[in-house]
Design an enzyme around this catalytic site. Structure first.
Site, PDB file in Angstrom:
ATOM      1  N   LYS A 130       0.873  -1.181   0.000  1.00 12.96           N
ATOM      2  CA  LYS A 130       0.000   0.000   0.000  1.00 12.96           C
ATOM      3  C   LYS A 130       0.901   1.219   0.000  1.00 12.96           C
ATOM      4  O   LYS A 130       2.047   1.152   0.459  1.00 12.96           O
ATOM      5  CB  LYS A 130      -0.886   0.009   1.253  1.00 12.96           C
ATOM      6  CG  LYS A 130      -2.112   0.876   1.100  1.00 12.96           C
ATOM      7  CD  LYS A 130      -3.229   0.162   0.348  1.00 12.96           C
ATOM      8  CE  LYS A 130      -4.371   1.093   0.039  1.00 12.96           C
ATOM      9  NZ  LYS A 130      -5.537   0.359  -0.501  1.00 12.96           N
ATOM     10  N   ASP A 170      -7.006   4.362  -4.730  1.00 20.65           N
ATOM     11  CA  ASP A 170      -7.674   4.200  -3.426  1.00 20.65           C
ATOM     12  C   ASP A 170      -8.312   5.566  -3.151  1.00 20.65           C
ATOM     13  O   ASP A 170      -8.535   6.344  -4.100  1.00 20.65           O
ATOM     14  CB  ASP A 170      -6.656   3.791  -2.339  1.00 20.65           C
ATOM     15  CG  ASP A 170      -7.335   3.334  -1.045  1.00 20.65           C
ATOM     16  OD1 ASP A 170      -7.813   2.198  -0.991  1.00 20.65           O
ATOM     17  OD2 ASP A 170      -7.409   4.134  -0.083  1.00 20.65           O
TER      18      ASP A 170
HETATM   19  P1  NDP Z   1     -13.050   7.593  -2.945  1.00 24.96           P
HETATM   20  O1  NDP Z   1     -12.034   8.623  -2.681  1.00 24.96           O
HETATM   21  O2  NDP Z   1     -13.534   7.373  -4.325  1.00 24.96           O
HETATM   22  O3  NDP Z   1     -14.334   7.839  -2.011  1.00 24.96           O
HETATM   23  C1  NDP Z   1     -14.242   7.897  -0.626  1.00 24.96           C
HETATM   24  C2  NDP Z   1     -15.586   8.308  -0.065  1.00 24.96           C
HETATM   25  O4  NDP Z   1     -15.542   8.230   1.356  1.00 24.96           O
HETATM   26  C3  NDP Z   1     -15.950   9.748  -0.416  1.00 24.96           C
HETATM   27  O5  NDP Z   1     -17.353   9.852  -0.521  1.00 24.96           O
HETATM   28  C4  NDP Z   1     -15.430  10.518   0.802  1.00 24.96           C
HETATM   29  O6  NDP Z   1     -16.148  11.726   1.036  1.00 24.96           O
HETATM   30  C5  NDP Z   1     -15.682   9.536   1.925  1.00 24.96           C
HETATM   31  N1  NDP Z   1     -14.676   9.686   2.971  1.00 24.96           N
HETATM   32  C6  NDP Z   1     -13.325   9.639   2.845  1.00 24.96           C
HETATM   33  N2  NDP Z   1     -12.735   9.849   4.026  1.00 24.96           N
HETATM   34  C7  NDP Z   1     -13.729  10.049   4.912  1.00 24.96           C
HETATM   35  C8  NDP Z   1     -13.761  10.312   6.300  1.00 24.96           C
HETATM   36  N3  NDP Z   1     -12.627  10.428   7.013  1.00 24.96           N
HETATM   37  N4  NDP Z   1     -14.983  10.444   6.895  1.00 24.96           N
HETATM   38  C9  NDP Z   1     -16.122  10.331   6.192  1.00 24.96           C
HETATM   39  N5  NDP Z   1     -16.148  10.080   4.869  1.00 24.96           N
HETATM   40  C10 NDP Z   1     -14.979   9.934   4.245  1.00 24.96           C
HETATM   41  O7  NDP Z   1     -12.431   6.224  -2.335  1.00 24.96           O
HETATM   42  P2  NDP Z   1     -12.826   4.722  -2.664  1.00 24.96           P
HETATM   43  O8  NDP Z   1     -14.285   4.609  -2.875  1.00 24.96           O
HETATM   44  O9  NDP Z   1     -11.893   4.209  -3.677  1.00 24.96           O
HETATM   45  O10 NDP Z   1     -12.420   3.994  -1.279  1.00 24.96           O
HETATM   46  C11 NDP Z   1     -13.321   3.903  -0.180  1.00 24.96           C
HETATM   47  C12 NDP Z   1     -12.867   2.796   0.753  1.00 24.96           C
HETATM   48  O11 NDP Z   1     -12.825   1.551   0.027  1.00 24.96           O
HETATM   49  C13 NDP Z   1     -11.455   2.949   1.331  1.00 24.96           C
HETATM   50  O12 NDP Z   1     -11.435   2.370   2.633  1.00 24.96           O
HETATM   51  C14 NDP Z   1     -10.597   2.104   0.405  1.00 24.96           C
HETATM   52  O13 NDP Z   1      -9.412   1.662   1.023  1.00 24.96           O
HETATM   53  C15 NDP Z   1     -11.551   0.951   0.158  1.00 24.96           C
HETATM   54  N6  NDP Z   1     -11.258   0.176  -1.046  1.00 24.96           N
HETATM   55  C16 NDP Z   1     -11.212   0.757  -2.288  1.00 24.96           C
HETATM   56  C17 NDP Z   1     -10.966   0.004  -3.404  1.00 24.96           C
HETATM   57  C18 NDP Z   1     -11.031   0.564  -4.783  1.00 24.96           C
HETATM   58  O14 NDP Z   1     -10.988  -0.227  -5.741  1.00 24.96           O
HETATM   59  N7  NDP Z   1     -11.160   1.862  -4.963  1.00 24.96           N
HETATM   60  C19 NDP Z   1     -10.653  -1.443  -3.293  1.00 24.96           C
HETATM   61  C20 NDP Z   1     -10.818  -1.988  -1.960  1.00 24.96           C
HETATM   62  C21 NDP Z   1     -11.082  -1.173  -0.891  1.00 24.96           C
HETATM   63  P3  NDP Z   1     -15.866  13.052   0.154  1.00 24.96           P
HETATM   64  O15 NDP Z   1     -16.572  12.823  -1.150  1.00 24.96           O
HETATM   65  O16 NDP Z   1     -16.453  14.140   0.955  1.00 24.96           O
HETATM   66  O17 NDP Z   1     -14.393  13.132  -0.007  1.00 24.96           O
END
Ligand code: NDP
Length: 450
Positions: A130, A170
């Site tokens: 990571k 991510d």
């Molecule tokens: P994105 O950046 O696309 O989206 C993240 C979302 O979560 C956004 O809506 C963001 O809000 C919100 N968010 C982020 N941080 C916080 C916080 N501290 N408190 C509240 N809301 C928060 O990320 P992903 O969708 O890619 O990833 C989301 C999760 O999934 C992570 O844990 C990641 O590690 C996991 N993951 C992702 C994969 C992938 O293929 N992308 C694969 C496996 C796991 P805002 O829009 O306001 O920023």
């Protein structure tokens, strides 16, 4: 767990905390795994003799470097970046890059550690890693993001490669950032290689990669429900987050006949009892993926409730899909969800439920699909992207989707094999931890003292 087991866990964790001070997320991730694995390795002394679990908690190496770039006003800026290459026993390192101001070594070590187990569970030849930076892409112009990505790759390109380490996206790293990073790598190394995944379709990306994590989480939930003769059809669901994972979780749930009544972003959540579907979902995708707006605008546009500064776990539902970030679903949230009739959770995010929430779900014997298993679809399709790049071909949407479904089904079967507790209850946490551990441990045993 009996007294001896608890004492052993305490001793193990004491050592880990001493070796890794000030890294609470990493401690939490290891504790969750050790709870399942210490009893398992007691029955398999060959793993104990070779200190496999201790060795698996120590990354192969960690790279830390400065990323200097210039903002639009001509001001010099400096951020810190990391790549944690955790374990390459079963394949080249693989894992995403996260750009978020809260990124630190503890967060990336927890993610890299979990990634090793997850990647093993997929059955594909990928090791765990990571990386990321404390750079905040929010509020930055396209050009600033591009300059930052280019500067980061100036260092990172020395440490990655198609047979070495293949990063992906991510939080904060989507198609745009991967494109800037890939363009810079190609320029620096003068070769076109599958060294990043989540690429654009015009330059080696795979169909379904964007959707894979969300779709995979729903397939996994459907497998858990199917094991009990049920399905997601007709279920009321709550999804947290509104990014890559959350949006395609909502899409697949809707396609399979479920109703998603809440979603969130870092500012609060919306509650739409009619369901986020069809043109509403398309509008939301455009808002978050293209216009990069706030979810509050959905509530204003479609006339539903917005709850600022809160997470959506107070909304009654059958199924919950925490898909935003770590530790976003705590013990009290679990209590409230259970009191409102929750029957299943599939973790789209990594470690979204804290240990207390996990223990509550376990005691209530509901279906709980931990991140390692439930969100493995993303990295699985990333590995399929690597295969397509190596073969210089592109598979059709249906072909990739069929493979994704098969992989999620196989992960579910592995969890049942190692986590079946009898009387119709499967401990998916235990199943995923042991199921992910065995293959890596066997490889490490075979290599001897390395
Ligand atoms: P994105 O950046 O696309 O989206 C993240 C979302 O979560 C956004 O809506 C963001 O809000 C919100 N968010 C982020 N941080 C916080 C916080 N501290 N408190 C509240 N809301 C928060 O990320 P992903 O969708 O890619 O990833 C989301 C999760 O999934 C992570 O844990 C990641 O590690 C996991 N993951 C992702 C994969 C992938 O293929 N992308 C694969 C496996 C796991 P805002 O829009 O306001 O920023």
């Amino acid at each position: 767990m009996g007294k001896n087991g608890r004492d052993e866990l305490k001793r193990f964790m004491r050592g880990l905390i001493k070796r890794n001070p000030g890294e609470p997320e990493f401690h939490q991730a290891v504790r969750e795994v050790a709870e399942s694995l210490l009893p398992f390795t007691r029955e398999h002394p060959e793993y104990r003799r070779a200190q496999i679990l201790e060795r698996m908690t120590e990354p192969d190496r960690i790279l830390i470097f400065r990323v200097t770039w210039e903002d639009d006003r001509g001001v010099f800026r400096a951020n810190r970046a990391w790549r944690v290459q955790f374990n390459n026993s079963i394949g080249p390192y693989k894992g995403g890059l996260r750009f978020h101001p809260d990124v630190n070594l503890s967060v990336l070590k927890f993610l890299g550690f979990e990634q090793t187990f997850k990647n093993s569970l997929t059955g594909l030849p990928i090791g765990g890693a990571k990386g990321g930076s404390n750079f905040n892409p929010k509020g930055k112009s396209e050009r600033e993001v591009m300059r930052f990505c280019q500067s980061l790759m100036l260092e990172l390109h020395r440490h990655i490669g198609d047979d070495i380490d293949v990063p992906a996206g991510d939080i904060g790293v989507g198609r745009r950032e991967i494109s800037f990073l890939f363009g810079q790598f190609k320029r620096l190394e003068n070769r076109f290689a599958g060294i990043l995944t989540g690429k654009g379709l015009a330059f080696g990306g795979s169909l379904i990669r964007t959707e894979a994590t969300g779709y995979g989480a729903v397939y996994f939930m459907n497998n858990m429900l199917g094991h009990r003769g049920d399905s997601v059809e007709g279920k009321t669901c709550v999804v947290s987050g509104c990014g890559n994972v959350a949006l395609y979780t909502i899409e697949k749930l809707t396609q399979l006949g479920a109703k998603v009544v809440a979603a969130s972003d870092s500012r609060g959540f919306i509650h739409d009892p009619d369901g986020i579907r069809d043109e509403k979902l398309e509008w939301l995708k455009d808002l978050k993926e293209v216009r990069r707006g706030r979810i509050q605008e959905y509530a204003e546009h479609f006339g539903c409730d917005f709850h600022p500064g809160r997470r959506p776990w107070s909304v009654p539902c059958d199924l919950a899909f925490p898909s935003a970030t770590q530790n976003e679903l705590l013990g009290d949230d679990a209590k409230e969800l259970l009191a409102n009739g929750l029957i299943g959770v599939a973790e789209g995010a990594n470690m979204p439920s804290d240990l207390e929430a996990q223990h509550r779900f376990h005691e209530a014997r509901i279906l709980f699909g931990p991140a390692k298993a439930a969100n493995a679809g993303g990295v699985a399709v990333s590995a399929l992207e690597q295969s397509q790049n190596a073969l210089r071909i592109s598979w059709s949407r249906d072909e990739v989707d069929t493979r994704l479904k098969d992989i999620m089904k196989n992960i579910h079967e592995k969890c049942v094999r190692y986590g079946d507790e009898g009387e119709g209850y499967v401990d998916y946490v235990k199943g995923a931890n042991i199921g992910g551990f065995v293959k890596v441990a066997e490889a490490m045993l075979a290599y001897g003292i390395v």
